[in-house]
Scaffold this motif. Structure first.
Motif, PDB file in Angstrom:
ATOM      1  N   ASN A  67       0.681  -1.104   0.031  1.00  0.00           N
ATOM      2  CA  ASN A  67      -0.070   0.072  -0.071  1.00  0.00           C
ATOM      3  C   ASN A  67       0.773   1.256   0.109  1.00  0.00           C
ATOM      4  OD1 ASN A  67      -1.606   2.392   1.033  1.00  0.00           O
ATOM      5  ND2 ASN A  67      -2.957   0.729   1.261  1.00  0.00           N
ATOM      6  N   PRO A  68       1.003   1.788  -1.097  1.00  0.00           N
ATOM      7  CA  PRO A  68       1.653   3.145  -1.347  1.00  0.00           C
ATOM      8  C   PRO A  68       1.554   4.199  -0.103  1.00  0.00           C
ATOM      9  CG  PRO A  68       0.853   2.691  -3.298  1.00  0.00           C
ATOM     10  CD  PRO A  68       0.152   2.054  -2.229  1.00  0.00           C
ATOM     11  N   PHE A  69       0.225   4.456   0.312  1.00  0.00           N
ATOM     12  CA  PHE A  69      -0.129   5.550   1.158  1.00  0.00           C
ATOM     13  C   PHE A  69       0.231   5.164   2.603  1.00  0.00           C
ATOM     14  CE2 PHE A  69      -2.957   7.260   4.403  1.00  0.00           C
ATOM     15  CZ  PHE A  69      -2.997   8.472   4.406  1.00  0.00           C
ATOM     16  N   VAL A  70       0.451   3.779   3.067  1.00  0.00           N
ATOM     17  CA  VAL A  70       1.078   3.521   4.218  1.00  0.00           C
ATOM     18  C   VAL A  70       2.538   4.003   4.025  1.00  0.00           C
ATOM     19  CG1 VAL A  70       1.983   1.482   5.330  1.00  0.00           C
ATOM     20  CG2 VAL A  70      -0.109   1.386   4.631  1.00  0.00           C
ATOM     21  N   TRP A  71       3.300   3.476   3.012  1.00  0.00           N
ATOM     22  CA  TRP A  71       4.756   4.311   3.072  1.00  0.00           C
ATOM     23  C   TRP A  71       4.582   5.781   3.011  1.00  0.00           C
ATOM     24  CZ3 TRP A  71       8.268   0.822   4.099  1.00  0.00           C
ATOM     25  CH2 TRP A  71       7.901  -0.287   4.129  1.00  0.00           C
ATOM     26  N   LEU A  72       4.111   6.194   2.428  1.00  0.00           N
ATOM     27  CA  LEU A  72       3.869   7.536   2.281  1.00  0.00           C
ATOM     28  C   LEU A  72       3.736   8.300   3.599  1.00  0.00           C
ATOM     29  CD1 LEU A  72       3.520  10.606   1.042  1.00  0.00           C
ATOM     30  CD2 LEU A  72       0.995  10.248   1.004  1.00  0.00           C
ATOM     31  N   ARG A  73       2.743   7.736   4.441  1.00  0.00           N
ATOM     32  CA  ARG A  73       2.504   8.323   5.859  1.00  0.00           C
ATOM     33  C   ARG A  73       3.724   8.158   6.838  1.00  0.00           C
ATOM     34  NH1 ARG A  73      -0.755  12.078   4.677  1.00  0.00           N
ATOM     35  NH2 ARG A  73      -2.732  11.943   5.228  1.00  0.00           N
ATOM     36  N   LEU A  74       4.287   6.742   6.782  1.00  0.00           N
ATOM     37  CA  LEU A  74       5.320   6.303   7.422  1.00  0.00           C
ATOM     38  C   LEU A  74       6.537   7.069   7.317  1.00  0.00           C
ATOM     39  CD1 LEU A  74       5.582   2.516   7.086  1.00  0.00           C
ATOM     40  CD2 LEU A  74       5.569   3.738   9.218  1.00  0.00           C
ATOM     41  N   GLY A  75       6.823   7.680   6.048  1.00  0.00           N
ATOM     42  CA  GLY A  75       7.877   8.458   5.571  1.00  0.00           C
ATOM     43  C   GLY A  75       7.643   9.885   6.305  1.00  0.00           C
ATOM     44  N   GLN A  76       6.535  10.450   6.201  1.00  0.00           N
ATOM     45  CA  GLN A  76       5.948  11.648   6.648  1.00  0.00           C
ATOM     46  C   GLN A  76       6.354  11.672   8.085  1.00  0.00           C
ATOM     47  OE1 GLN A  76       2.022  11.640   4.813  1.00  0.00           O
ATOM     48  NE2 GLN A  76       2.736  13.404   3.677  1.00  0.00           N
ATOM     49  N   LEU A  77       5.561  10.609   8.972  1.00  0.00           N
ATOM     50  CA  LEU A  77       5.777  10.474  10.373  1.00  0.00           C
ATOM     51  C   LEU A  77       7.153  10.574  10.753  1.00  0.00           C
ATOM     52  CD1 LEU A  77       2.680   8.059  10.764  1.00  0.00           C
ATOM     53  CD2 LEU A  77       2.932  10.605  11.892  1.00  0.00           C
ATOM     54  N   TYR A  78       7.984   9.706  10.134  1.00  0.00           N
ATOM     55  CA  TYR A  78       9.361   9.686  10.469  1.00  0.00           C
ATOM     56  C   TYR A  78      10.103  10.946  10.337  1.00  0.00           C
ATOM     57  CZ  TYR A  78       9.175   4.692  10.471  1.00  0.00           C
ATOM     58  OH  TYR A  78       9.400   3.158  10.699  1.00  0.00           O
ATOM     59  N   TYR A  79       9.779  11.674   9.441  1.00  0.00           N
ATOM     60  CA  TYR A  79      10.165  13.075   8.861  1.00  0.00           C
ATOM     61  C   TYR A  79       9.943  14.029   9.916  1.00  0.00           C
ATOM     62  CZ  TYR A  79      10.920  17.585   6.584  1.00  0.00           C
ATOM     63  OH  TYR A  79      11.500  18.787   6.431  1.00  0.00           O
TER      64      TYR A  79
END
Length: 183
Positions: A131-143
Motif C-alpha cells: 500500500n503506497p499510502f502506508v509508505w507515504l504516511r510512514l515517511g512523513q511521520l518519520y520526517y
C-alpha cells in the motif's frame, strides 16, 4: 514455531503473480486473492457477515466524523471496529483499513508519536506492504519525528510504488526528500 498466516498468504500471492506474470496492485488485489487462495484461505481473510456489518457501520460513522474534522471521535469508533476483528487480526484485509484510518486521524491531529505505531503495524497486515499510502504516511511521520533516514527510505518506497501522484496533495518537502539521493 507457528508460521504467520499473513506471511503464507503473501507468499502465495507473490508465487501466483510470478507464475502468471502479473503485478499485484490495489485494483486487482481482491481478484488475485480469489484466484491464488483456496476458498478456506480466502474465507479466513474476510470477516463473517455478522461482524462485517457491525464493522462497516462503525467505519461509515467514523469516516463521516473524519470528513467533519472530528478526528478524536473518529479514532474512538475506528478503535471500536478494530476490537471487533477476530484474531489473528493481521490476516483480515479490514484490519489494514482500520489501522490506517486511526493513524491518519492522529496524523491530522499532528500527534505523530501516536500515529506512527498504527502505520508501522499496518506494514505487518495483509496488504500493508503493497500500500503506497502506508509508505507515504510512514515517511512523513518519520520526517516529523526527526528520523530523516527512515523517512527517506519510506518515502522512496512510496514513490517507487505510485510515482509522484502519491505526493500531489502533500507538502513539497516530502517529495523532495523521496527524490534526494541517500547519503
Amino acid at each position: 514455531m507457528d508460521t504467520d498466516p499473513s506471511a503464507e498468504i503473501y507468499a502465495k500471492l507473490r508465487d501466483y503473480c510470478t507464475k502468471h506474470q502479473m503485478e499485484l496492485t490495489e485494483e486487482n488485489f481482491n481478484e488475485v486473492l480469489q484466484l491464488a487462495l483456496s476458498e478456506e484461505e480466502y474465507a479466513q481473510i474476510f470477516l463473517p457477515d455478522t461482524i462485517g456489518g457491525q464493522v462497516e457501520r462503525l467505519s461509515m460513522r467514523a469516516d463521516l466524523l473524519m470528513e467533519q474534522g472530528r478526528f478524536a471521535e473518529a479514532i474512538q469508533l475506528y478503535q471500536d471496529g478494530l476490537r471487533l476483528i477476530p484474531e489473528p487480526k493481521s490476516t483480515y484485509e479490514v484490519t489494514l483499513w482500520f489501522l490506517v484510518a486511526i493513524g491518519d486521524a492522529y496524523w491530522h491531529l499532528q500527534e505523530w508519536e501516536h500515529a506512527l505505531p498504527y502505520f508501522e503495524q499496518s506494514k505487518e497486515v495483509l496488504g500493508g506492504q503493497e500500500n503506497p499510502f502506508v509508505w507515504l504516511r510512514l515517511g512523513q511521520l518519520y520526517y516529523e519525528l526527526g528520523d530523516l533516514v527512515s523517512a527517506q527510505q519510506a518515502l522512496q518506497t512510496g514513490l517507487e510504488m505510485e510515482g509522484e501522484a502519491l505526493f500531489e496533495e502533500e507538502a513539497p518537502r516530502y517529495l523532495q526528500l523521496a527524490q534526494a539521493r541517500p547519503d
